[in-house]
Write a protein that holds these residues in place. Structure first.
Motif, PDB file in Angstrom:
ATOM      1  N   ASN A 155     -45.123-118.366-118.343  1.00 25.46           N
ATOM      2  CA  ASN A 155     -45.159-119.674-118.983  1.00 25.46           C
ATOM      3  C   ASN A 155     -44.784-120.742-117.974  1.00 25.46           C
ATOM      4  OD1 ASN A 155     -44.891-121.836-120.924  1.00 25.46           O
ATOM      5  ND2 ASN A 155     -44.745-120.232-122.473  1.00 25.46           N
ATOM      6  N   GLY A 156     -45.619-121.727-117.850  1.00 26.82           N
ATOM      7  CA  GLY A 156     -45.377-122.785-116.877  1.00 26.82           C
ATOM      8  C   GLY A 156     -44.340-123.784-117.326  1.00 26.82           C
ATOM      9  N   ILE A 157     -43.900-123.664-118.574  1.00 23.18           N
ATOM     10  CA  ILE A 157     -42.934-124.618-119.110  1.00 23.18           C
ATOM     11  C   ILE A 157     -41.568-123.935-119.182  1.00 23.18           C
ATOM     12  CG2 ILE A 157     -42.342-126.108-121.044  1.00 23.18           C
ATOM     13  CD1 ILE A 157     -44.975-126.868-119.566  1.00 23.18           C
ATOM     14  N   VAL A 158     -40.601-124.484-118.481  1.00 25.63           N
ATOM     15  CA  VAL A 158     -39.255-123.902-118.503  1.00 25.63           C
ATOM     16  C   VAL A 158     -38.694-124.056-119.921  1.00 25.63           C
ATOM     17  CG1 VAL A 158     -36.913-124.132-117.627  1.00 25.63           C
ATOM     18  CG2 VAL A 158     -38.865-124.290-116.068  1.00 25.63           C
ATOM     19  N   GLY A 159     -38.329-122.921-120.520  1.00 24.28           N
ATOM     20  CA  GLY A 159     -37.868-122.946-121.913  1.00 24.28           C
ATOM     21  C   GLY A 159     -39.011-122.841-122.903  1.00 24.28           C
ATOM     22  N   GLY A 160     -40.221-122.590-122.426  1.00 27.33           N
ATOM     23  CA  GLY A 160     -41.367-122.488-123.338  1.00 27.33           C
ATOM     24  C   GLY A 160     -41.361-121.218-124.159  1.00 27.33           C
ATOM     25  N   GLY A 161     -40.791-120.153-123.613  1.00 27.05           N
ATOM     26  CA  GLY A 161     -40.905-118.852-124.250  1.00 27.05           C
ATOM     27  C   GLY A 161     -39.997-118.576-125.434  1.00 27.05           C
ATOM     28  N   PRO A 162     -38.725-118.973-125.392  1.00 25.01           N
ATOM     29  CA  PRO A 162     -37.821-118.565-126.475  1.00 25.01           C
ATOM     30  C   PRO A 162     -38.295-118.912-127.903  1.00 25.01           C
ATOM     31  CG  PRO A 162     -36.531-119.254-124.601  1.00 25.01           C
ATOM     32  CD  PRO A 162     -37.976-119.559-124.267  1.00 25.01           C
ATOM     33  N   PRO A 163     -38.843-120.122-128.150  1.00 25.18           N
ATOM     34  CA  PRO A 163     -39.334-120.366-129.515  1.00 25.18           C
ATOM     35  C   PRO A 163     -40.455-119.391-129.906  1.00 25.18           C
ATOM     36  CG  PRO A 163     -39.096-122.448-128.348  1.00 25.18           C
ATOM     37  CD  PRO A 163     -38.941-121.351-127.333  1.00 25.18           C
ATOM     38  N   MET A 190     -43.594-134.997-134.029  1.00 32.38           N
ATOM     39  CA  MET A 190     -44.252-134.259-132.949  1.00 32.38           C
ATOM     40  C   MET A 190     -43.552-134.483-131.613  1.00 32.38           C
ATOM     41  SD  MET A 190     -47.539-136.637-132.097  1.00 32.38           S
ATOM     42  CE  MET A 190     -47.509-136.574-130.309  1.00 32.38           C
ATOM     43  N   GLY A 191     -42.881-135.633-131.511  1.00 34.19           N
ATOM     44  CA  GLY A 191     -42.218-135.973-130.256  1.00 34.19           C
ATOM     45  C   GLY A 191     -41.158-134.973-129.858  1.00 34.19           C
ATOM     46  N   VAL A 192     -40.571-134.273-130.822  1.00 31.18           N
ATOM     47  CA  VAL A 192     -39.514-133.320-130.468  1.00 31.18           C
ATOM     48  C   VAL A 192     -40.034-131.890-130.341  1.00 31.18           C
ATOM     49  CG1 VAL A 192     -37.575-134.689-131.299  1.00 31.18           C
ATOM     50  CG2 VAL A 192     -38.803-133.202-132.895  1.00 31.18           C
ATOM     51  N   CYS A 193     -41.320-131.681-130.444  1.00 29.04           N
ATOM     52  CA  CYS A 193     -41.819-130.295-130.337  1.00 29.04           C
ATOM     53  C   CYS A 193     -43.229-130.232-129.767  1.00 29.04           C
ATOM     54  CB  CYS A 193     -41.810-129.618-131.702  1.00 29.04           C
ATOM     55  SG  CYS A 193     -42.868-130.438-132.885  1.00 29.04           S
ATOM     56  N   PHE A 194     -43.650-131.303-129.127  1.00 27.03           N
ATOM     57  CA  PHE A 194     -45.059-131.372-128.732  1.00 27.03           C
ATOM     58  C   PHE A 194     -45.423-130.275-127.740  1.00 27.03           C
ATOM     59  CE2 PHE A 194     -48.711-134.137-127.008  1.00 27.03           C
ATOM     60  CZ  PHE A 194     -49.541-133.765-128.043  1.00 27.03           C
ATOM     61  N   ASP A 195     -44.458-129.884-126.919  1.00 25.60           N
ATOM     62  CA  ASP A 195     -44.769-128.844-125.938  1.00 25.60           C
ATOM     63  C   ASP A 195     -45.310-127.594-126.613  1.00 25.60           C
ATOM     64  OD1 ASP A 195     -44.574-127.675-123.178  1.00 25.60           O
ATOM     65  OD2 ASP A 195     -43.396-126.240-124.318  1.00 25.60           O
ATOM     66  N   GLN A 196     -44.678-127.212-127.704  1.00 29.69           N
ATOM     67  CA  GLN A 196     -45.084-125.978-128.380  1.00 29.69           C
ATOM     68  C   GLN A 196     -46.501-126.087-128.928  1.00 29.69           C
ATOM     69  OE1 GLN A 196     -43.276-123.201-128.371  1.00 29.69           O
ATOM     70  NE2 GLN A 196     -41.747-124.230-127.116  1.00 29.69           N
ATOM     71  N   ILE A 197     -46.932-127.318-129.190  1.00 31.74           N
ATOM     72  CA  ILE A 197     -48.259-127.516-129.769  1.00 31.74           C
ATOM     73  C   ILE A 197     -49.318-127.634-128.674  1.00 31.74           C
ATOM     74  CG2 ILE A 197     -49.657-129.021-131.235  1.00 31.74           C
ATOM     75  CD1 ILE A 197     -47.012-129.872-132.630  1.00 31.74           C
TER      76      ILE A 197
END
Lengths: 320, 337, 373
Positions: free
Chosen positions: A112-120, B97-104
């Motif tokens: 994952n290229g995003i640091v902290g992307g994986g845990p959720p 969305m501003g607090v979780c946009f990365d996940q999307i």
């Protein structure tokens, strides 16, 4: 551990090391595009944890430094190498690269290229496993940098609130990019944060395969049996820079010392040959086989075709 | 059998029917049951505006309350989708969305491409948008243009109770990540909805009314505003053809272009702002693909380039209304070189 | 009470959802002598345009709602009475009618009642109109529904009970079509008679429904008193298999509309509402599977029309109607019916949907079949 399991663990660690060392030298030739973050030195962590997981029901999420996790979760090594070379024969047909190698069929939810992307994501994989009721677990690997991300802290909380079969592995290699963990991790201990979320937290020596293996055994067992999440801080050292090309001017001489005195492969070899469990010849044979595998992987990757215009716009949607 | 139910009930019924049909469907979000761990009712809210009310009692294991922790639970929905579930996560107000946009946009949207076509991420993210409830700047914006711009996401804007149910069932069964945008001022609007399950395909615009003088492309709640304007214009002898794209990604360009080929005139009505939005996008599409058919400049009616104001007097000015739409149509119909 | 010789021409209710109709043109003019069945006016609904026919003879004394008026169902739109009824009496009725029209509220809604019967464990939706011992059952074709009879159900319902049903897989009925066979559909119709307590009935079938009622008569000759067939399937080898496949496969307006255009002689009948309603139906869960199963009954493995009911005709009296411009099952297929001694009307200006485009001819055929029974 049975001999077979020990041999398998050694082969995995050796494969990771050989893969990364080879990438280090190949990168210097300029043949490999983009960013590459090497896992050399940290092999005992991925190997010790993934030894407890199976392809079918267990999921891991990795980081930008993900090659080791992929190999430990049985992703095909040749396909990984081809992916890093951006070839159509790669794990992701050349569309992901080093930072996005994934193989869902092996329960590998991606570097994952995003640091902290994986845990959720791992909370979700754990939820799916929980609802399926087959005892599956999900493991999030992240670094000391990722341990400071809100996503990670939110996920630790959610995992407790939902009582998820999740294991959080914080690989503390001492640096988030060029910033020391001793400076960036408030409170000094990642493992100590577990208490705040009501889960067991433990620190282990990441150079010691057996220590990681044992700590992970307990955490995975707890998760499988409905006991909820665990946080393990694995302390280790990365042998190379944050990325290939990093001059590492922020570091002192700790790498050479680690290679000489602490190296996980050396320690493993010394222990299993010292107590007579395995012979040096058995391990040497693995070393030779792995070296051939990596040679072949590089040669095949270099010979494989690059994706073409026809591949540019495919794989965005399943149907659109 | 069709009967009259509200937009809110239509979404609830779609969720209930799909949960009944497919055990992989899970619903999660802040207070989606409501009252978790609290001493009162254990199904206290059904979401902040009651859309999921009642589902918890029917499917107690598959309706999950969450902490106020959007990154974690939206990400969890995405991760669960890759592992065989079909989660429907409620983001509550789309502004969040501003607090979780990365996940999307970095995770859900890109998995399939990054992983070389091997990821399947059938997640639905429900989010309420839209002005009109005096909810002020951080709870009212029409944020769907942002999602529409992200490859890998599908974006749905139901404009009626009928559309809401059929599009929600399609969203749940769809194998790609879907952003399902519910206009919160429409929850009580009522319409004929079949009791049975049905799907409305994505990427097919609905021609809400036919007319030869001007094409009005309207989105979400603006469809009813356009209809009101069209009624008024009809009395003045101007017949509008109203096209509701239903989904902004995929966008049914063909229906819009065919309509403009017939009418020669276009007005786009959008509650989102004028910059980098659907009004600009659809105008560009028509200018590019149907320039020869145009008999007048393209008109747009959008909210202004401002945050959504609080004071009722200002918010009412902010939202495009039928008079503005009628004026825009008149100006393209009356336009002379 | 006004003079009972004064007849009020009311806005008809063509289909369940019809609330108002727009008079687009008066065919008859004030002062014209009209006979029962004469065309009075053209009326446009949100679903379909049709012709309003006189239900009784007399002089069209007054038009209450001019062309262009939108009138609620049931509202008096004209007055028909013998010439000898004094103007003053007519004026009183007209004044009352105008007031009602201005209020926009019809006196009462006497349109079809929608009900559900259980047949073989499946919910069968039907619309009933009229009250009488004689029972007529209307059976639609492939992809159709009970509302397709909107123009003929009302004229037939005078003194009779007329049910229009939704076959399994159609309309508001259950979507499970069992094995999809003709026998299954025929048994459903016979089971429906049981469910509504009708010992016997006159059956009217369109297209696939024509084959279904033929099979029903063959299975229970004692219960089927007459058959009226409108462009029935199964009487000849010529049928547009591409239409059937195209209809079954269509998932969007763009795909469906070209198929629907083939159904009518006057293609302007295929308006947005008709297409939208059919799309709404086709999008219901289970409809795709139902249509696919029935397609296997209609077409053989070679993809050609496979249904043949010519051998099933027995002693039951039969009348048939065919649209001269029927492109789905062309009127040449009527030869086998003629050979069997059935009266066949071929109506100009109608396509496959004669009951919508030439309802008077269908009503006349049914009346003929009823008389012959």
């Amino acid at each position: 551990m049975h001999d077979k399991a020990l041999l398998r663990a050694y082969r995995t660690m050796r494969t990771i090391r050989e893969f990364e060392e080879r990438l280090h030298s190949e990168f210097a030739t300029g043949d490999i595009p983009g960013f590459v973050h090497l896992y050399a030195g940290e092999e005992a962590s991925a190997t010790g944890v993934c030894a407890h997981l199976d392809d079918h029901r267990d999921t891991i999420a990795s980081t930008h430094r993900g090659h080791g996790h992929c190999i430990a979760k049985n992703v095909d090594v040749k396909a990984m190498m081809a992916e890093i070379y951006g070839r159509t024969t790669g794990s992701c047909h050349g569309k992901g690269g080093s930072m996005h190698i994934a193989d869902l069929s092996k329960g590998m939810l991606g570097a994952n290229g995003i640091v902290g992307g994986g845990p959720p994501l791992i909370c979700g994989a754990a939820l799916a496993a929980k609802l399926r009721g087959e005892g599956g677990v999900a493991v999030a690997f992240f670094g000391d940098g990722g341990s400071n991300q809100g996503t990670t802290l939110e996920s630790l909380n959610l995992a407790t609130v939902w009582n998820l079969p999740a294991v959080f592995i914080a690989e503390n290699n001492g640096y988030a990019e060029a910033t020391a963990a001793t400076w960036s991790v408030g409170g000094g201990s990642i493992a100590a944060r577990a208490a705040a979320f009501g889960m067991p937290g433990r620190t282990v020596d990441g150079f010691d395969f057996f220590a990681v293996h044992e700590a992970a055994a307990e955490a995975v067992e707890r998760a499988r049996n409905g006991g909820g999440p665990t946080l393990i801080e694995v302390q280790l050292t990365r042998y190379y820079g944050h990325f290939e090309g990093d001059q590492q001017t922020y570091r002192a001489g700790e790498v050479q010392q680690a290679r000489n005195e602490l190296d996980c492969l050396k320690r493993f070899r010394d222990r299993v040959t010292g107590d007579g469990t395995l012979t040096a010849a058995q391990l040497d044979q693995i070393d030779a086989e792995v070296a051939r595998l990596i040679d072949d992987a590089v040669a095949e990757a270099k010979a494989a075709p690059l994706p073409t215009r026809a591949d540019l716009e495919t794989d965005v949607y399943i149907q659109y | 059998m069709a009967r009259s139910i509200s937009y809110r009930e239509a979404i609830n019924e779609a969720l209930a029917q799909e949960m009944e049909r497919d055990p992989a469907v899970v619903v999660l979000g802040e207070d989606n049951a409501g009252g978790a761990g609290a001493p009162g009712e254990d199904d206290a809210w059904g979401g902040v505006l009651g859309v999921t009310k009642g589902l918890y009692h029917r499917f107690p294991d598959r309706v999950l309350d969450t902490p106020i922790s959007e990154s974690a639970f939206i990400g969890a929905a995405v991760g669960a989708a890759t592992r065989g579930l079909r989660p429907v996560a409620e983001l509550m107000f789309i502004d969040f969305m501003g607090v979780c946009f990365d996940q999307i946009f970095n995770q859900a949207a890109k998995f399939r491409y990054m992983f070389g076509g091997k990821a399947v991420t059938p997640v639905v993210i429900r989010a309420m948008y839209g002005a009109g409830l005096r909810a002020a700047a951080q709870h009212s914006q029409a944020m769907y243009p942002v999602f529409t711009s992200v490859p890998g996401l599908k974006v749905v804007l139901p404009s009626s109770a009928y559309e809401a149910k059929g599009l929600m069932i399609q969203a749940i069964r769809d194998d790609d990540p879907v952003i399902f945008c519910e206009h919160k001022a429409m929850y009580d609007t009522v319409g004929e909805v079949p009791q049975e399950s049905y799907t409305i395909p994505f990427g097919e615009a609905n021609v809400v009314r036919e007319g030869g003088d001007a094409t009005v492309v309207a989105l979400g709640r603006m469809v009813s505003v356009a209809e009101e304007a069209a009624d008024e214009l009809a009395q003045a002898g101007v017949q509008c053809e109203i096209v509701d794209p239903r989904t902004t990604s995929p966008l049914d360009a063909d229906t819009i272009l065919e309509s403009v080929e017939q009418t020669g005139r276009l007005v786009v009505v959008d509650e989102a702002g004028p910059r980098c939005g659907l009004a600009a996008d659809i105008s560009a599409l028509v200018a590019r693909e149907a320039f020869g058919a145009l008999q007048a400049p393209i008109g747009t009616v959008t909210a202004p380039h401002t945050p959504v104001p609080f004071s009722p007097s200002l918010e009412d000015l902010y939202i495009p209304d039928a008079q503005q739409v009628a004026a825009a149509v008149k100006s393209v119909v009356d336009w002379k070189r | 009470m006004s003079d009972e010789r004064i007849g009020r021409v009311a806005m008809p209710k063509w289909g369940l959802s019809m609330k108002t109709g727009k008079i687009t043109e008066w065919i008859a003019a004030e002062g014209d002598e009209v006979e029962e069945g004469d065309d009075l006016a053209e009326i446009d609904t949100d679903k379909i345009a049709g012709t309003l026919e006189a239900s009784e003879g007399g002089v069209l004394r007054r038009i209450v709602a001019e062309a262009g008026t939108d009138a609620p169902v049931g509202c008096t739109i004209a007055v028909v009475a013998p010439a000898e009824v004094p103007d003053a009496e007519i004026d009183a009725v007209v004044a009352e009618a105008r007031e009602q029209l201005a209020r926009g509220v019809p006196e009462e809604d006497d349109g079809p009642r929608t009900e559900t019967a259980e047949v073989g464990g499946r919910a069968i939706s039907y619309a009933s109109l009229g009250d009488g011992d004689e029972v007529v059952v209307l059976v639609h074709g492939y992809g159709g529904d009970k509302n397709s009879w909107l123009f003929v159900q009302e004229p037939l319902a005078a003194g009779r009970t007329v049910h229009a049903l939704d076959l399994p897989g159609h309309g508001a009925s259950a979507k499970d079509v069992g094995d999809g066979s003709l026998e299954f559909l025929a048994d459903t119709v016979l089971g429906f008679l049981d469910a509504v307590g009708a010992r016997s009935a006159h059956l009217v079938g369109h297209s696939l429904g024509g084959a279904v009622v033929t099979a029903a008569a063959a299975r229970a000759p004692g219960r089927v008193r007459s058959l009226t067939l409108v462009s029935p399937a199964g009487y000849g080898p010529e049928a547009d298999a591409d239409y059937l496949r195209g209809f079954a496969a269509a998932g969007t307006r763009r795909e469906l509309k070209p198929q629907l255009l083939k159904l009518f002689a006057d293609e302007s009948q295929v308006n947005r509402q008709l297409v939208d309603d059919l799309l709404k139906y086709k999008r219901l869960d289970g409809v795709d599977a139902a249509l696919a199963a029935l397609l296997r009954t209609l077409l053989g493995e070679d993809g050609r029309p496979a249904l043949d009911v010519t051998g099933l005709l027995g002693v039951t009296p039969v009348a048939a109607v065919w649209g001269a411009q029927d492109r789905i099952i062309p009127p040449s297929n009527a030869a086998s019916l003629r050979a069997a001694g059935a009266g066949v009307r071929v109506v100009e200006g109608a396509g496959h949907m004669a009951h919508m485009e030439a309802p008077a001819a269908v009503v006349a055929a049914v009346e003929e079949a009823l008389k012959g029974s």
